[in-house]
Design a protein around this motif. Structure first.
Motif, PDB file in Angstrom:
ATOM      1  N   GLU A   1      -3.029  -9.000  -2.510  1.00 24.76           N
ATOM      2  CA  GLU A   1      -2.633  -9.115  -1.100  1.00 24.76           C
ATOM      3  C   GLU A   1      -3.221 -10.377  -0.476  1.00 24.76           C
TER       4      GLU A   1
ATOM      5  N   GLU B   1       1.452   3.777  -2.984  1.00 30.50           N
ATOM      6  CA  GLU B   1       0.561   4.872  -3.373  1.00 30.50           C
ATOM      7  C   GLU B   1       1.253   6.230  -3.286  1.00 30.50           C
TER       8      GLU B   1
ATOM      9  N   SER C   1       0.818  -1.219   0.000  1.00 32.40           N
ATOM     10  CA  SER C   1       0.000   0.000   0.000  1.00 32.40           C
ATOM     11  C   SER C   1       0.851   1.267   0.000  1.00 32.40           C
TER      12      SER C   1
END
Length: 478
Positions: A473, A237, A234
Protein backbone atom coordinates in the motif's frame (compact mmCIF):
# COMPACT_ATOMS: atom_id res chain seq x y z
CA UNK A 1 15.72 -116.50 -49.63
CA UNK A 2 14.20 -114.98 -46.54
CA UNK A 3 17.55 -113.43 -45.77
CA UNK A 4 17.69 -111.71 -49.16
CA UNK A 5 14.18 -110.38 -48.75
CA UNK A 6 15.08 -108.97 -45.29
CA UNK A 7 18.20 -107.21 -46.62
CA UNK A 8 16.20 -105.66 -49.51
CA UNK A 9 13.59 -104.34 -47.02
CA UNK A 10 16.27 -102.76 -44.83
CA UNK A 11 17.86 -101.04 -47.84
CA UNK A 12 14.52 -99.56 -48.89
CA UNK A 13 13.88 -98.33 -45.30
CA UNK A 14 17.28 -96.60 -45.09
CA UNK A 15 16.74 -94.94 -48.48
CA UNK A 16 13.28 -93.67 -47.45
CA UNK A 17 14.55 -92.18 -44.15
CA UNK A 18 17.44 -90.48 -45.93
CA UNK A 19 15.14 -88.79 -48.43
CA UNK A 20 12.67 -87.73 -45.72
CA UNK A 21 15.48 -86.28 -43.57
CA UNK A 22 16.77 -84.16 -46.45
CA UNK A 23 13.28 -82.75 -46.95
CA UNK A 24 13.02 -81.78 -43.30
CA UNK A 25 16.46 -80.18 -43.46
CA UNK A 26 15.33 -78.11 -46.43
CA UNK A 27 12.30 -76.93 -44.45
CA UNK A 28 14.46 -75.97 -41.44
CA UNK A 29 16.88 -74.02 -43.62
CA UNK A 30 13.93 -72.11 -45.11
CA UNK A 31 12.56 -71.23 -41.67
CA UNK A 32 15.97 -70.10 -40.41
CA UNK A 33 16.13 -67.32 -43.03
CA UNK A 34 12.76 -65.91 -41.93
CA UNK A 35 13.20 -63.83 -38.72
CA UNK A 36 10.59 -63.87 -36.02
CA UNK A 37 8.34 -60.77 -35.90
CA UNK A 38 9.99 -57.81 -34.07
CA UNK A 39 7.93 -55.43 -31.96
CA UNK A 40 9.97 -52.30 -31.24
CA UNK A 41 9.25 -50.59 -27.95
CA UNK A 42 10.76 -47.44 -26.47
CA UNK A 43 14.44 -48.33 -26.20
CA UNK A 44 13.99 -52.11 -26.21
CA UNK A 45 12.94 -55.11 -28.24
CA UNK A 46 9.98 -57.01 -26.86
CA UNK A 47 10.18 -59.91 -29.26
CA UNK A 48 12.87 -61.43 -31.45
CA UNK A 49 13.62 -64.71 -29.66
CA UNK A 50 14.45 -68.10 -31.17
CA UNK A 51 11.43 -70.15 -30.03
CA UNK A 52 13.30 -73.44 -30.08
CA UNK A 53 16.31 -72.43 -27.99
CA UNK A 54 14.64 -69.84 -25.74
CA UNK A 55 17.58 -67.51 -26.45
CA UNK A 56 17.70 -64.33 -28.49
CA UNK A 57 18.16 -64.97 -32.18
CA UNK A 58 21.77 -63.95 -32.74
CA UNK A 59 21.19 -63.76 -36.49
CA UNK A 60 19.12 -60.59 -35.95
CA UNK A 61 20.88 -57.35 -34.98
CA UNK A 62 19.54 -55.87 -31.76
CA UNK A 63 17.55 -52.73 -32.54
CA UNK A 64 17.53 -49.95 -29.94
CA UNK A 65 15.25 -47.06 -30.83
CA UNK A 66 15.13 -44.22 -28.32
CA UNK A 67 12.53 -41.51 -28.03
CA UNK A 68 12.91 -38.86 -30.70
CA UNK A 69 11.95 -35.34 -29.58
CA UNK A 70 11.04 -32.88 -32.30
CA UNK A 71 10.87 -29.21 -31.39
CA UNK A 72 7.89 -27.76 -33.22
CA UNK A 73 8.04 -24.34 -31.59
CA UNK A 74 8.33 -21.46 -34.08
CA UNK A 75 11.59 -19.55 -34.07
CA UNK A 76 11.55 -16.39 -31.98
CA UNK A 77 14.01 -13.56 -32.60
CA UNK A 78 14.46 -11.26 -29.60
CA UNK A 79 15.32 -7.58 -29.80
CA UNK A 80 16.52 -5.15 -27.15
CA UNK A 81 13.39 -3.21 -26.32
CA UNK A 82 13.22 0.53 -25.73
CA UNK A 83 9.53 1.23 -25.67
CA UNK A 84 6.54 3.33 -24.75
CA UNK A 85 3.00 2.46 -23.70
CA UNK A 86 0.00 3.60 -25.75
CA UNK A 87 -3.62 3.12 -24.77
CA UNK A 88 -6.25 1.44 -26.92
CA UNK A 89 -7.85 4.84 -27.51
CA UNK A 90 -4.62 6.34 -28.84
CA UNK A 91 -3.87 3.22 -30.87
CA UNK A 92 -7.31 3.52 -32.45
CA UNK A 93 -6.79 7.15 -33.47
CA UNK A 94 -4.67 7.18 -36.65
CA UNK A 95 -3.67 10.85 -36.35
CA UNK A 96 -2.31 10.25 -32.83
CA UNK A 97 -0.40 7.18 -33.97
CA UNK A 98 1.10 9.15 -36.86
CA UNK A 99 2.24 11.91 -34.49
CA UNK A 100 3.87 9.37 -32.20
CA UNK A 101 5.62 7.68 -35.12
CA UNK A 102 7.00 11.02 -36.32
CA UNK A 103 8.61 11.55 -32.92
CA UNK A 104 9.79 7.96 -32.65
CA UNK A 105 11.62 8.25 -35.97
CA UNK A 106 13.91 10.83 -34.32
CA UNK A 107 14.67 8.73 -31.25
CA UNK A 108 15.93 5.39 -29.98
CA UNK A 109 12.39 4.06 -29.36
CA UNK A 110 11.70 0.80 -31.21
CA UNK A 111 8.68 -0.66 -29.38
CA UNK A 112 5.04 0.07 -28.56
CA UNK A 113 3.11 -1.66 -25.78
CA UNK A 114 -0.54 -1.48 -26.85
CA UNK A 115 -3.68 -2.31 -24.88
CA UNK A 116 -5.30 -5.33 -26.53
CA UNK A 117 -7.42 -5.84 -23.42
CA UNK A 118 -8.07 -2.63 -21.53
CA UNK A 119 -8.09 -2.07 -17.77
CA UNK A 120 -11.84 -2.73 -17.66
CA UNK A 121 -11.65 -6.12 -19.34
CA UNK A 122 -12.70 -5.17 -22.86
CA UNK A 123 -10.89 -6.48 -25.96
CA UNK A 124 -9.96 -3.46 -28.07
CA UNK A 125 -10.71 -4.77 -31.57
CA UNK A 126 -12.75 -7.36 -33.41
CA UNK A 127 -11.25 -10.85 -33.22
CA UNK A 128 -12.27 -14.20 -34.68
CA UNK A 129 -12.74 -16.04 -31.40
CA UNK A 130 -15.93 -17.90 -30.43
CA UNK A 131 -15.04 -17.65 -26.73
CA UNK A 132 -14.48 -13.89 -26.78
CA UNK A 133 -17.63 -13.44 -28.84
CA UNK A 134 -19.61 -15.62 -26.42
CA UNK A 135 -18.50 -13.46 -23.50
CA UNK A 136 -19.20 -10.26 -25.41
CA UNK A 137 -15.85 -8.87 -24.28
CA UNK A 138 -15.18 -6.75 -27.34
CA UNK A 139 -15.44 -2.98 -27.23
CA UNK A 140 -13.87 -1.68 -30.41
CA UNK A 141 -11.33 1.09 -29.92
CA UNK A 142 -9.13 0.08 -32.83
CA UNK A 143 -11.23 -0.09 -35.99
CA UNK A 144 -8.40 -0.98 -38.35
CA UNK A 145 -6.00 -3.22 -36.47
CA UNK A 146 -4.57 -4.61 -39.70
CA UNK A 147 -3.72 -1.09 -40.85
CA UNK A 148 -2.16 -0.24 -37.49
CA UNK A 149 0.03 -3.32 -37.49
CA UNK A 150 1.18 -2.64 -41.04
CA UNK A 151 2.06 0.91 -40.08
CA UNK A 152 4.12 -0.32 -37.14
CA UNK A 153 5.87 -2.89 -39.30
CA UNK A 154 6.72 -0.25 -41.90
CA UNK A 155 8.40 1.77 -39.13
CA UNK A 156 10.22 -1.29 -37.70
CA UNK A 157 8.26 -1.07 -34.45
CA UNK A 158 8.16 -4.16 -32.24
CA UNK A 159 4.54 -4.67 -31.13
CA UNK A 160 3.64 -5.89 -27.64
CA UNK A 161 0.03 -6.67 -26.70
CA UNK A 162 -0.76 -5.63 -23.13
CA UNK A 163 -3.31 -7.88 -21.41
CA UNK A 164 -4.46 -6.94 -17.89
CA UNK A 165 -5.10 -10.38 -16.43
CA UNK A 166 -7.02 -10.58 -13.17
CA UNK A 167 -8.54 -7.13 -12.77
CA UNK A 168 -11.60 -7.36 -15.03
CA UNK A 169 -14.82 -5.40 -14.53
CA UNK A 170 -16.48 -7.04 -17.53
CA UNK A 171 -16.16 -10.63 -16.34
CA UNK A 172 -17.76 -9.63 -13.07
CA UNK A 173 -21.02 -9.18 -14.94
CA UNK A 174 -20.84 -12.00 -17.50
CA UNK A 175 -18.89 -14.66 -15.57
CA UNK A 176 -19.34 -13.86 -11.87
CA UNK A 177 -18.49 -17.48 -11.01
CA UNK A 178 -14.95 -16.81 -12.29
CA UNK A 179 -14.49 -13.82 -10.02
CA UNK A 180 -13.47 -13.20 -6.42
CA UNK A 181 -16.57 -13.44 -4.21
CA UNK A 182 -17.76 -12.88 -0.67
CA UNK A 183 -19.20 -15.71 1.42
CA UNK A 184 -22.74 -14.89 0.25
CA UNK A 185 -21.73 -15.33 -3.40
CA UNK A 186 -21.74 -11.64 -4.30
CA UNK A 187 -18.86 -10.41 -6.45
CA UNK A 188 -16.06 -8.46 -4.79
CA UNK A 189 -15.24 -5.05 -6.26
CA UNK A 190 -12.34 -2.74 -5.45
CA UNK A 191 -12.61 0.92 -4.50
CA UNK A 192 -12.94 1.85 -8.19
CA UNK A 193 -15.81 -0.61 -8.72
CA UNK A 194 -13.78 -3.18 -10.63
CA UNK A 195 -14.27 -6.90 -10.11
CA UNK A 196 -11.26 -9.22 -10.01
CA UNK A 197 -10.90 -12.63 -11.58
CA UNK A 198 -10.20 -15.37 -9.04
CA UNK A 199 -6.74 -16.67 -10.06
CA UNK A 200 -7.72 -20.11 -8.72
CA UNK A 201 -10.41 -20.41 -11.43
CA UNK A 202 -8.46 -22.20 -14.13
CA UNK A 203 -11.28 -21.71 -16.64
CA UNK A 204 -10.24 -18.07 -16.74
CA UNK A 205 -6.68 -19.05 -17.61
CA UNK A 206 -7.81 -20.39 -20.97
CA UNK A 207 -9.69 -17.16 -21.66
CA UNK A 208 -6.56 -15.08 -21.07
CA UNK A 209 -4.47 -17.45 -23.20
CA UNK A 210 -7.11 -17.18 -25.94
CA UNK A 211 -6.66 -13.41 -26.01
CA UNK A 212 -2.92 -14.01 -26.33
CA UNK A 213 -3.46 -16.37 -29.25
CA UNK A 214 -5.58 -13.71 -30.94
CA UNK A 215 -2.73 -11.24 -30.40
CA UNK A 216 -0.48 -13.51 -32.45
CA UNK A 217 -3.06 -13.68 -35.24
CA UNK A 218 -3.29 -9.90 -35.28
CA UNK A 219 0.46 -9.55 -35.74
CA UNK A 220 1.81 -8.88 -32.26
CA UNK A 221 5.20 -10.36 -31.45
CA UNK A 222 4.85 -10.42 -27.68
CA UNK A 223 2.15 -10.67 -25.01
CA UNK A 224 2.60 -8.74 -21.78
CA UNK A 225 0.42 -9.69 -18.81
CA UNK A 226 -0.36 -6.92 -16.35
CA UNK A 227 -2.33 -7.30 -13.09
CA UNK A 228 -0.97 -10.82 -12.72
CA UNK A 229 -1.84 -10.71 -9.05
CA UNK A 230 -4.47 -10.55 -6.33
CA UNK A 231 -6.10 -7.28 -5.32
CA UNK A 232 -4.34 -5.81 -2.27
CA UNK A 233 -7.11 -3.67 -0.80
CA UNK A 234 -8.05 -4.29 2.83
CA UNK A 235 -11.57 -5.34 1.81
CA UNK A 236 -10.02 -8.52 0.39
CA UNK A 237 -9.95 -9.81 3.97
CA UNK A 238 -13.66 -10.58 3.67
CA UNK A 239 -13.57 -12.64 0.47
CA UNK A 240 -13.75 -16.42 0.42
CA UNK A 241 -11.71 -18.85 -1.66
CA UNK A 242 -13.21 -22.34 -1.84
CA UNK A 243 -11.05 -25.33 -0.90
CA UNK A 244 -12.14 -27.06 -4.11
CA UNK A 245 -10.46 -24.24 -6.04
CA UNK A 246 -7.38 -23.60 -3.95
CA UNK A 247 -6.49 -27.27 -3.36
CA UNK A 248 -3.95 -26.24 -0.76
CA UNK A 249 -2.17 -23.78 -3.04
CA UNK A 250 -0.99 -20.41 -1.76
CA UNK A 251 -1.45 -17.15 -3.64
CA UNK A 252 2.13 -17.24 -4.85
CA UNK A 253 1.71 -20.87 -5.93
CA UNK A 254 -1.27 -20.19 -8.17
CA UNK A 255 0.14 -17.04 -9.77
CA UNK A 256 3.28 -18.96 -10.72
CA UNK A 257 1.16 -21.84 -12.05
CA UNK A 258 -0.85 -19.48 -14.22
CA UNK A 259 2.26 -17.87 -15.67
CA UNK A 260 3.86 -21.25 -16.32
CA UNK A 261 0.69 -22.39 -18.11
CA UNK A 262 0.29 -19.23 -20.18
CA UNK A 263 3.99 -19.15 -21.04
CA UNK A 264 3.97 -22.73 -22.31
CA UNK A 265 0.87 -22.20 -24.44
CA UNK A 266 1.87 -18.86 -25.96
CA UNK A 267 5.49 -19.80 -26.54
CA UNK A 268 4.17 -22.60 -28.74
CA UNK A 269 2.50 -19.89 -30.82
CA UNK A 270 5.86 -18.21 -31.42
CA UNK A 271 5.15 -15.35 -29.02
CA UNK A 272 7.44 -13.87 -26.41
CA UNK A 273 5.77 -13.58 -23.01
CA UNK A 274 6.37 -10.94 -20.35
CA UNK A 275 4.84 -9.99 -17.03
CA UNK A 276 4.53 -6.73 -15.10
CA UNK A 277 5.18 -6.97 -11.37
CA UNK A 278 5.16 -4.65 -8.37
CA UNK A 279 8.57 -3.18 -7.62
CA UNK A 280 7.81 -3.70 -3.92
CA UNK A 281 7.91 -7.50 -4.21
CA UNK A 282 11.65 -7.50 -4.84
CA UNK A 283 13.26 -8.93 -1.70
CA UNK A 284 10.00 -8.71 0.26
CA UNK A 285 8.20 -11.86 1.35
CA UNK A 286 5.43 -9.87 3.02
CA UNK A 287 4.52 -7.97 -0.11
CA UNK A 288 5.00 -11.01 -2.33
CA UNK A 289 2.50 -13.05 -0.33
CA UNK A 290 -0.04 -10.22 -0.40
CA UNK A 291 -0.10 -9.87 -4.19
CA UNK A 292 0.90 -13.45 -5.02
CA UNK A 293 4.05 -12.44 -6.87
CA UNK A 294 7.49 -13.85 -6.08
CA UNK A 295 10.00 -11.99 -8.23
CA UNK A 296 12.56 -14.73 -8.65
CA UNK A 297 9.98 -17.46 -9.20
CA UNK A 298 7.98 -15.56 -11.83
CA UNK A 299 11.22 -14.87 -13.69
CA UNK A 300 11.45 -18.61 -14.35
CA UNK A 301 8.19 -18.65 -16.31
CA UNK A 302 8.42 -15.68 -18.69
CA UNK A 303 10.83 -14.32 -21.26
CA UNK A 304 10.82 -10.83 -19.77
CA UNK A 305 9.92 -9.52 -16.34
CA UNK A 306 9.05 -5.83 -15.96
CA UNK A 307 9.17 -4.48 -12.42
CA UNK A 308 7.18 -1.25 -12.13
CA UNK A 309 9.83 0.75 -10.29
CA UNK A 310 8.37 4.23 -10.75
CA UNK A 311 10.03 6.46 -8.12
CA UNK A 312 6.64 8.00 -7.29
CA UNK A 313 5.31 4.61 -6.21
CA UNK A 314 7.76 4.14 -3.35
CA UNK A 315 6.89 5.59 0.03
CA UNK A 316 9.18 7.99 1.90
CA UNK A 317 12.18 6.17 3.34
CA UNK A 318 12.07 3.25 0.92
CA UNK A 319 15.64 2.12 0.13
CA UNK A 320 16.79 4.72 2.68
CA UNK A 321 15.81 7.55 0.31
CA UNK A 322 13.87 10.36 1.97
CA UNK A 323 11.53 11.11 -0.94
CA UNK A 324 12.09 8.61 -3.78
CA UNK A 325 10.14 10.61 -6.37
CA UNK A 326 12.61 13.44 -5.96
CA UNK A 327 15.60 11.16 -6.61
CA UNK A 328 14.89 9.20 -9.80
CA UNK A 329 18.45 8.03 -10.46
CA UNK A 330 19.07 6.80 -6.93
CA UNK A 331 15.68 5.08 -6.68
CA UNK A 332 16.00 3.20 -9.96
CA UNK A 333 19.57 2.22 -9.10
CA UNK A 334 18.56 0.84 -5.71
CA UNK A 335 15.58 -1.08 -7.12
CA UNK A 336 17.58 -2.70 -9.89
CA UNK A 337 20.44 -3.43 -7.50
CA UNK A 338 17.92 -5.41 -5.44
CA UNK A 339 16.67 -7.07 -8.64
CA UNK A 340 20.14 -8.29 -9.55
CA UNK A 341 20.70 -9.70 -6.09
CA UNK A 342 17.41 -11.59 -5.90
CA UNK A 343 17.65 -13.04 -9.40
CA UNK A 344 21.21 -14.16 -8.82
CA UNK A 345 20.09 -16.43 -5.99
CA UNK A 346 16.87 -17.49 -7.74
CA UNK A 347 18.66 -18.67 -10.86
CA UNK A 348 20.65 -21.41 -9.10
CA UNK A 349 20.13 -24.62 -11.05
CA UNK A 350 17.87 -22.90 -13.58
CA UNK A 351 18.43 -23.08 -17.31
CA UNK A 352 16.01 -20.24 -17.97
CA UNK A 353 15.58 -16.87 -16.28
CA UNK A 354 13.75 -13.85 -17.66
CA UNK A 355 15.47 -10.76 -18.95
CA UNK A 356 14.72 -7.74 -16.77
CA UNK A 357 12.99 -4.90 -18.61
CA UNK A 358 11.81 -2.27 -16.09
CA UNK A 359 8.95 0.20 -16.40
CA UNK A 360 10.23 3.76 -15.88
CA UNK A 361 8.30 6.91 -14.99
CA UNK A 362 7.49 9.60 -17.56
CA UNK A 363 4.75 11.43 -15.63
CA UNK A 364 4.60 13.90 -12.77
CA UNK A 365 3.17 12.55 -9.50
CA UNK A 366 1.53 15.78 -8.42
CA UNK A 367 -0.64 13.94 -5.88
CA UNK A 368 2.40 13.42 -3.64
CA UNK A 369 3.40 15.84 -0.91
CA UNK A 370 7.05 15.61 -1.95
CA UNK A 371 7.51 15.40 -5.70
CA UNK A 372 9.27 17.04 -8.61
CA UNK A 373 8.09 17.67 -12.19
CA UNK A 374 9.26 14.90 -14.46
CA UNK A 375 10.67 15.84 -17.84
CA UNK A 376 13.56 15.02 -20.16
CA UNK A 377 16.21 15.16 -17.42
CA UNK A 378 14.38 12.78 -15.08
CA UNK A 379 13.64 10.34 -17.90
CA UNK A 380 17.28 10.24 -18.92
CA UNK A 381 18.43 9.75 -15.33
CA UNK A 382 16.24 6.65 -15.02
CA UNK A 383 17.47 5.23 -18.31
CA UNK A 384 21.06 5.86 -17.23
CA UNK A 385 20.43 4.13 -13.92
CA UNK A 386 19.07 1.10 -15.81
CA UNK A 387 22.25 0.85 -17.87
CA UNK A 388 24.43 1.44 -14.83
CA UNK A 389 22.72 -1.45 -13.05
CA UNK A 390 23.72 -3.76 -15.89
CA UNK A 391 20.41 -3.92 -17.77
CA UNK A 392 19.79 -2.99 -21.41
CA UNK A 393 16.02 -2.75 -21.92
CA UNK A 394 13.34 -0.40 -20.58
CA UNK A 395 9.80 0.85 -21.07
CA UNK A 396 8.34 4.31 -20.39
CA UNK A 397 4.90 4.75 -18.87
CA UNK A 398 2.59 7.72 -19.15
CA UNK A 399 -1.13 6.95 -19.01
CA UNK A 400 -1.82 10.03 -21.14
CA UNK A 401 0.77 8.90 -23.71
CA UNK A 402 2.55 12.29 -23.75
CA UNK A 403 6.24 11.55 -23.64
CA UNK A 404 9.31 13.71 -23.06
CA UNK A 405 11.08 13.07 -26.33
CA UNK A 406 13.99 15.34 -25.43
CA UNK A 407 15.05 12.79 -22.84
CA UNK A 408 15.70 10.24 -25.57
CA UNK A 409 18.70 9.84 -27.85
CA UNK A 410 18.69 9.84 -31.62
CA UNK A 411 19.15 6.44 -33.28
CA UNK A 412 22.73 7.38 -34.15
CA UNK A 413 23.64 8.52 -30.64
CA UNK A 414 21.94 5.47 -29.15
CA UNK A 415 24.16 3.23 -31.26
CA UNK A 416 27.28 5.06 -30.04
CA UNK A 417 26.06 4.75 -26.45
CA UNK A 418 25.37 1.02 -26.83
CA UNK A 419 28.87 0.40 -28.16
CA UNK A 420 30.39 2.39 -25.30
CA UNK A 421 28.38 0.48 -22.70
CA UNK A 422 29.43 -2.86 -24.19
CA UNK A 423 33.10 -1.85 -24.10
CA UNK A 424 32.81 -0.56 -20.54
CA UNK A 425 31.19 -3.77 -19.30
CA UNK A 426 33.73 -5.96 -21.01
CA UNK A 427 36.52 -4.16 -19.16
CA UNK A 428 34.99 -4.69 -15.70
CA UNK A 429 35.17 -7.73 -13.42
CA UNK A 430 31.96 -9.48 -12.50
CA UNK A 431 30.09 -8.18 -9.48
CA UNK A 432 30.16 -9.86 -6.08
CA UNK A 433 27.18 -12.03 -6.98
CA UNK A 434 28.17 -12.80 -10.56
CA UNK A 435 26.69 -11.86 -13.87
CA UNK A 436 23.05 -10.95 -14.14
CA UNK A 437 20.36 -12.79 -16.06
CA UNK A 438 21.68 -11.48 -19.35
CA UNK A 439 25.19 -12.64 -18.64
CA UNK A 440 26.55 -9.11 -18.69
CA UNK A 441 28.82 -7.71 -16.02
CA UNK A 442 27.73 -4.40 -14.51
CA UNK A 443 28.94 -1.20 -16.08
CA UNK A 444 30.37 1.91 -14.49
CA UNK A 445 27.97 4.46 -13.10
CA UNK A 446 27.73 8.04 -14.20
CA UNK A 447 26.92 9.03 -10.61
CA UNK A 448 29.07 6.94 -8.25
CA UNK A 449 27.42 8.46 -5.18
CA UNK A 450 24.44 6.17 -5.72
CA UNK A 451 25.07 3.88 -8.64
CA UNK A 452 28.53 2.51 -7.96
CA UNK A 453 27.23 0.56 -4.97
CA UNK A 454 25.57 -2.01 -7.18
CA UNK A 455 29.03 -3.45 -7.74
CA UNK A 456 28.77 -4.93 -4.23
CA UNK A 457 25.02 -5.59 -4.30
CA UNK A 458 24.93 -6.41 -0.59
CA UNK A 459 25.65 -2.75 0.12
CA UNK A 460 23.97 0.44 -0.96
CA UNK A 461 20.56 1.98 -0.23
CA UNK A 462 18.30 -0.12 1.94
CA UNK A 463 15.13 -0.07 3.96
CA UNK A 464 15.73 1.67 7.32
CA UNK A 465 17.17 -0.57 10.05
CA UNK A 466 14.58 -2.33 12.16
CA UNK A 467 11.86 -1.95 9.54
CA UNK A 468 10.31 -4.73 7.52
CA UNK A 469 10.04 -2.23 4.71
CA UNK A 470 7.07 -0.36 3.30
CA UNK A 471 3.96 -2.35 2.48
CA UNK A 472 2.46 -2.73 -0.96
CA UNK A 473 0.00 0.00 0.00
CA UNK A 474 2.88 2.36 0.78
CA UNK A 475 4.56 1.45 -2.47
CA UNK A 476 1.37 2.18 -4.36
CA UNK A 477 0.90 5.47 -2.57
CA UNK A 478 -2.29 4.18 -0.94
Amino acid sequence: MKTNIMLLFLCLLILTNTLTGCGKLDDMNHLATTPAPIVVGRGQITEGENRESGKEDETEPELQIGEIIINNEPERKPIKVKGIYISAYVAGTPSMVDTLLEEIEKTEINTMVIDLKDDFGRVACEVDSPLIQELGSTRVHIQNMEGLMKKLKDHNIYAIARIPAFRDAWLGSVRPEWCVQYADGSVFTDKDGNSWVNPYKEEAWDYLVEIGIQAKKLGFQEVQFDYVRFCTESSMEDVVFQDADTRGRSRTDVICEFMEYAYRKLKQQGLFVSADVFGAIINSDVNANAVGQIYGELAKHVDYISPMIYPSHYGDGYYGIDHPDMHPYETITAALQASRKELYFAREGQEHMAVVRPWLQDFTASWLVHYIPYGAEQVREQIQATYDAGYDEWLLWDASCRYDWDGLLSPEDAKIEADWIAQSRAALPESTFGADTMGAAPTETAQPSAGAQYMGLEEGPSVPTGSAGPTVEAYMGE
